[in-house]
Design a protein around this motif. Structure first.
Motif, PDB file in Angstrom:
ATOM      1  N   CYS A 118       0.815  -1.217   0.000  1.00 46.87           N
ATOM      2  CA  CYS A 118       0.000   0.000   0.000  1.00 46.87           C
ATOM      3  C   CYS A 118       0.850   1.268   0.000  1.00 46.87           C
ATOM      4  O   CYS A 118       0.325   2.371   0.216  1.00 46.87           O
ATOM      5  CB  CYS A 118      -0.952   0.006   1.206  1.00 46.87           C
ATOM      6  N   ASP A 119       2.170   1.156  -0.213  1.00 48.60           N
ATOM      7  CA  ASP A 119       3.035   2.342  -0.233  1.00 48.60           C
ATOM      8  C   ASP A 119       2.571   3.396  -1.239  1.00 48.60           C
ATOM      9  O   ASP A 119       2.607   4.601  -0.950  1.00 48.60           O
ATOM     10  CB  ASP A 119       4.478   1.938  -0.544  1.00 48.60           C
ATOM     11  N   MET A 149     -10.608   3.530  -3.202  1.00 51.13           N
ATOM     12  CA  MET A 149     -10.430   2.595  -2.095  1.00 51.13           C
ATOM     13  C   MET A 149     -11.442   2.823  -0.982  1.00 51.13           C
ATOM     14  O   MET A 149     -11.594   1.976  -0.096  1.00 51.13           O
ATOM     15  CB  MET A 149      -9.005   2.696  -1.525  1.00 51.13           C
ATOM     16  N   THR A 150     -12.152   3.937  -0.996  1.00 53.15           N
ATOM     17  CA  THR A 150     -13.205   4.151   0.018  1.00 53.15           C
ATOM     18  C   THR A 150     -14.475   3.388  -0.334  1.00 53.15           C
ATOM     19  O   THR A 150     -15.384   3.297   0.489  1.00 53.15           O
ATOM     20  CB  THR A 150     -13.531   5.661   0.145  1.00 53.15           C
ATOM     21  N   ASN A 151     -14.530   2.876  -1.558  1.00 53.23           N
ATOM     22  CA  ASN A 151     -15.697   2.090  -1.975  1.00 53.23           C
ATOM     23  C   ASN A 151     -15.439   0.615  -1.632  1.00 53.23           C
ATOM     24  O   ASN A 151     -14.469   0.028  -2.125  1.00 53.23           O
ATOM     25  CB  ASN A 151     -15.909   2.254  -3.487  1.00 53.23           C
ATOM     26  N   GLN A 195     -12.588  -4.491  -2.310  1.00 53.29           N
ATOM     27  CA  GLN A 195     -12.588  -5.956  -2.364  1.00 53.29           C
ATOM     28  C   GLN A 195     -11.974  -6.432  -3.686  1.00 53.29           C
ATOM     29  O   GLN A 195     -11.147  -7.344  -3.698  1.00 53.29           O
ATOM     30  CB  GLN A 195     -14.024  -6.489  -2.204  1.00 53.29           C
ATOM     31  N   TYR A 196     -12.397  -5.804  -4.777  1.00 60.19           N
ATOM     32  CA  TYR A 196     -11.886  -6.221  -6.089  1.00 60.19           C
ATOM     33  C   TYR A 196     -10.390  -5.946  -6.197  1.00 60.19           C
ATOM     34  O   TYR A 196      -9.619  -6.780  -6.688  1.00 60.19           O
ATOM     35  CB  TYR A 196     -12.624  -5.496  -7.209  1.00 60.19           C
ATOM     36  N   TYR A 197      -9.931  -4.772  -5.718  1.00 61.47           N
ATOM     37  CA  TYR A 197      -8.522  -4.369  -5.814  1.00 61.47           C
ATOM     38  C   TYR A 197      -7.636  -5.358  -5.052  1.00 61.47           C
ATOM     39  O   TYR A 197      -6.656  -5.883  -5.586  1.00 61.47           O
ATOM     40  CB  TYR A 197      -8.349  -2.964  -5.245  1.00 61.47           C
ATOM     41  N   VAL A 198      -8.013  -5.622  -3.759  1.00 54.85           N
ATOM     42  CA  VAL A 198      -7.187  -6.511  -2.929  1.00 54.85           C
ATOM     43  C   VAL A 198      -7.221  -7.929  -3.491  1.00 54.85           C
ATOM     44  O   VAL A 198      -6.191  -8.602  -3.615  1.00 54.85           O
ATOM     45  CB  VAL A 198      -7.664  -6.478  -1.465  1.00 54.85           C
ATOM     46  N   MET A 199      -8.430  -8.426  -3.813  1.00 58.33           N
ATOM     47  CA  MET A 199      -8.529  -9.803  -4.282  1.00 58.33           C
ATOM     48  C   MET A 199      -7.926  -9.984  -5.681  1.00 58.33           C
ATOM     49  O   MET A 199      -7.419 -11.051  -6.005  1.00 58.33           O
ATOM     50  CB  MET A 199      -9.990 -10.261  -4.258  1.00 58.33           C
ATOM     51  N   ARG A 200      -7.967  -8.910  -6.526  1.00 60.70           N
ATOM     52  CA  ARG A 200      -7.300  -9.001  -7.833  1.00 60.70           C
ATOM     53  C   ARG A 200      -5.795  -9.126  -7.638  1.00 60.70           C
ATOM     54  O   ARG A 200      -5.123  -9.875  -8.354  1.00 60.70           O
ATOM     55  CB  ARG A 200      -7.626  -7.758  -8.670  1.00 60.70           C
ATOM     56  N   TYR A 201      -5.288  -8.383  -6.618  1.00 56.84           N
ATOM     57  CA  TYR A 201      -3.871  -8.485  -6.272  1.00 56.84           C
ATOM     58  C   TYR A 201      -3.536  -9.948  -5.945  1.00 56.84           C
ATOM     59  O   TYR A 201      -2.569 -10.521  -6.473  1.00 56.84           O
ATOM     60  CB  TYR A 201      -3.601  -7.601  -5.053  1.00 56.84           C
ATOM     61  N   ASN A 245      -1.148  -5.339   7.421  1.00 60.60           N
ATOM     62  CA  ASN A 245      -1.008  -3.981   7.952  1.00 60.60           C
ATOM     63  C   ASN A 245      -1.671  -2.953   7.050  1.00 60.60           C
ATOM     64  O   ASN A 245      -2.148  -1.925   7.528  1.00 60.60           O
ATOM     65  CB  ASN A 245       0.475  -3.636   8.123  1.00 60.60           C
ATOM     66  N   CYS A 246      -1.736  -3.230   5.760  1.00 62.86           N
ATOM     67  CA  CYS A 246      -2.282  -2.242   4.823  1.00 62.86           C
ATOM     68  C   CYS A 246      -3.807  -2.163   4.877  1.00 62.86           C
ATOM     69  O   CYS A 246      -4.378  -1.069   4.889  1.00 62.86           O
ATOM     70  CB  CYS A 246      -1.843  -2.597   3.398  1.00 62.86           C
ATOM     71  N   TYR A 247      -4.472  -3.314   4.893  1.00 67.36           N
ATOM     72  CA  TYR A 247      -5.911  -3.313   4.656  1.00 67.36           C
ATOM     73  C   TYR A 247      -6.702  -4.024   5.762  1.00 67.36           C
ATOM     74  O   TYR A 247      -7.821  -4.453   5.541  1.00 67.36           O
ATOM     75  CB  TYR A 247      -6.199  -3.960   3.298  1.00 67.36           C
ATOM     76  N   ASN A 248      -6.078  -4.184   6.945  1.00 69.98           N
ATOM     77  CA  ASN A 248      -6.791  -4.719   8.102  1.00 69.98           C
ATOM     78  C   ASN A 248      -7.413  -6.083   7.791  1.00 69.98           C
ATOM     79  O   ASN A 248      -8.594  -6.331   8.015  1.00 69.98           O
ATOM     80  CB  ASN A 248      -7.871  -3.748   8.579  1.00 69.98           C
TER      81      ASN A 248
END
Length: 644
Positions: free
Chosen positions: A54-55, A75-77, A82-88, A154-157
């Protein structure tokens, strides 16, 4: 890439509305500033392999193109996050996995290695240095794979990452989309974080239908029967998408009618997987031939879950009779009650038996007049169409003999004694009055009365056929007895003890008693002892009292019982004889208690006068108070006869 956000980027979208790429999309090219190599144009905080994923979100707006502000706003949506983190994670588990990245590096190294001598000749360096650089790239890839997986916490709880295995059952029955991936080979294994949901969808292959999801610890919403679900991992888990082959079922029968409380066997033919709904009232829910016993009319559906090849069977329930038999007189007493009215409820029609001792008021009410105890049975029926539901109920009418009460005879007791009273002849007992009784509702009771009393007991058989009996208790008072005061005597004295009271008095305990049947008797004790006097009245009531005598050698005292003051020189004066006394005082009284003489000198005697006048003949009382050598104060009384 260290020149990602201000160089080598672009936005694009398709302009053909008949195609699917109409949303704005992102383009990134020329990724040479990677693997901690080249120049950090974007000022990324950490370009090492352990940099937080998340830097970039902490950067302001490098290049002025709005990339970071747009990303942070998106990222507030929750849906985008969910899509951003899970796509990662989808990429880390597929195209950007450690295994694939190392394979690509190894394949490139294999192709480049033959060319390297020529490149070294032209540009310089050596083969060892080049191989060391290749190894540095591989180590960066391996280290980055490990650190980036754990960096999301640490980035996305989120928690984890957790290992997840995805399967389909049976084999080759369908596909699964998992976030942005479409999985076709199973079992498939990946690592994903907890807390955020994974979006999954089951896609059946031809001739199959989806039935349900299963998992060990993960949360599946909205339910396991839904085709598209959200799966939140709580720990390492195995997720299975279950499918079934479509089948054509034939129900036998298609409709059935039963009485409530009964059952009917349902059958379906030409199938191999059965899921019955609703499940209430079924003996099994996954077999082809369950027994259905519903409480109310129910339409049962059978077929594979989520498949279209289901059939329905309707089971109609007719209420069975609920027979209630009541009577106010379940027990008849010979010589008292003769008939019992019995009422039946809960059915449409009634059939009674036996009929030889009943009279019909109406079909649901009869009068029973049995000569002996009889069980009456009624069969109640409810009828609907061709179905008749029958239930039976029975009631016992007891014909009981009259109670013949038996009770303890009247008794005479002494006050304070307890009496056991018993009664028999029935099953329930009620004593009255309750005065002085320990209980009032048992066959055997205990009474402790203080005065004469008459008890009545009511006896019945299970609440019927009652009768009574009586008995009396005469309470006698105890006699009275007083054995006298405890006293001390010298061993050489004459000692008399006297008991006063009522009834017949005897001495029942003590040594050296001259007359045990005498209320007053002389005793000749040689040592200390106690004497018990007992009084018995005409009712046999006894009472006892005790007097204790102390015998001593510490002093000697003799009080004469008469003297003759007539001037003849013989026994003219009354004198007490004593020895071993420390103190001494004598007082002489007439019969009215008047003091006639007193002295504290044992040598002084009384001459039978009072103030110079001769006293009358008669009996006078002498009281002597003294102290022996033992130091104890004592008192002794005596009677003096004055004779001339």
């Amino acid at each position: 890439s260290m020149d990602w956000l201000n160089w080598n980027t672009a936005w694009w979208r398709g302009i053909n509305y008949n195609c699917s790429k109409k949303k704005w999309r992102y383009t990134l090219w020329d990724c040479d500033a990677t693997f901690h190599h080249y120049i950090n144009y974007t000022s990324i905080p950490n370009t090492n392999a352990n940099a937080d994923p998340c830097d970039p979100e902490s950067l302001n707006n490098p290049g002025g193109q709005g990339h970071v502000p747009i990303l942070n706003a998106l990222m507030t949506n929750p849906t985008f996050k969910q899509y951003y983190v899970m796509r990662y994670f989808d990429l880390l588990n597929s195209g950007l996995s450690c295994t694939r990245m190392v394979q690509i590096l190894d394949s490139m190294t294999l192709k480049i290695t033959p060319e390297m001598p020529r490149q070294i000749t032209k540009w310089g360096g050596n083969m060892g240095q080049w191989q060391q650089n290749v190894l540095a790239l591989k180590n960066f890839i391996l280290q980055r794979c490990d650190s980036v997986l754990n960096g999301f916490n640490n980035c996305y709880n989120v928690t984890g990452p957790h290992k997840v295995v995805i399967k389909v059952m049976p084999v080759n029955s369908g596909l699964v989309t998992f976030n942005s991936l479409t999985l076709t080979a199973f079992p498939w294994t990946g690592n994903y974080p907890g807390t955020l949901p994974n979006l999954a969808k089951a896609i059946p292959n031809p001739n199959y239908c989806f039935t349900h999801w299963s998992a060990n610890t993960s949360s599946i919403t909205p339910n396991t029967s839904a085709t598209s679900v959200s799966i939140t991992l709580n720990a390492a888990d195995t997720i299975i998408a279950h499918f079934a082959i479509n089948q054509t079922l034939t129900p036998v029968p298609e409709t059935a009618t039963i009485c409530s409380g009964k059952g009917v066997q349902l059958d379906v033919l030409d199938g191999f997987e059965y899921n019955w709904t609703p499940t209430v009232g079924l003996s099994c829910t996954t077999c082809s031939n369950p027994i259905a016993s519903p409480i109310v009319s129910t339409v049962y559906t059978v077929g594979p879950s989520s498949c279209t090849s289901f059939k329905q069977i309707t089971v109609t329930v007719i209420p069975s009779p609920t027979i209630q038999l009541t009577t106010a007189t379940p027990t008849l007493c010979i010589g008292q009650t003769f008939t019992s009215q019995i009422t039946a409820t809960g059915a449409q029609t009634y059939t009674w038996s036996p009929t030889n001792t009943i009279n019909f008021i109406n079909p649901s009410m009869v009068i029973a007049n049995p000569l002996v105890s009889t069980i009456y049975t009624v069969a109640g029926a409810n009828i609907s169409g061709t179905t008749t539901c029958i239930e039976q109920a029975s009631i016992s009418i007891i014909v009981a003999p009259q109670i013949v009460p038996v009770i303890s005879p009247s008794v005479s007791i002494c006050i304070g004694e307890k009496v056991n009273l018993t009664a028999s002849g029935g099953s329930n007992y009620y004593w009255s009055p309750s005065e002085a009784l320990n209980v009032t509702n048992l066959a055997s009771v205990v009474s402790n009365p203080t005065s004469n009393i008459v008890y009545t007991v009511s006896i019945d058989k299970e609440g019927y056929c009652s009768n009574t009996a009586t008995t009396a208790i005469i309470v006698n008072q105890f006699p009275k007895v007083n054995a006298g005061h405890d006293s001390t005597f010298n061993i050489d004295e004459q000692i008399f003890i006297t008991a006063n009271g009522t009834g017949t008095i005897t001495w029942v305990a003590g040594e050296y008693i001259s007359c045990k049947d005498c209320a007053q008797t002389q005793i000749q004790p040689k040592r200390d002892g106690c004497y018990v006097a007992e009084a018995v009245n005409e009712f046999g009531c006894k009472v006892k009292d005790e007097v204790c005598i102390t015998v001593t050698n510490n002093w000697g005292l003799f009080i004469p019982n008469s003297f003759t003051p007539n001037g003849d020189g013989l026994n003219d004066k009354f004198l007490v004889y004593a020895n071993s006394l420390l103190n001494y005082k004598i007082e002489i009284f007439d019969r009215w208690g008047k003091l006639l003489f007193t002295s504290d000198n044992i040598e002084n005697s009384w001459d039978g006068t009072y103030k110079g006048q001769l006293c009358s003949l008669g009996v006078y009382t002498c009281k002597v108070n003294f102290k022996g050598v033992d130091g104890k104060d004592r008192e002794k009384m005596g009677s003096i006869s004055l004779i001339r």
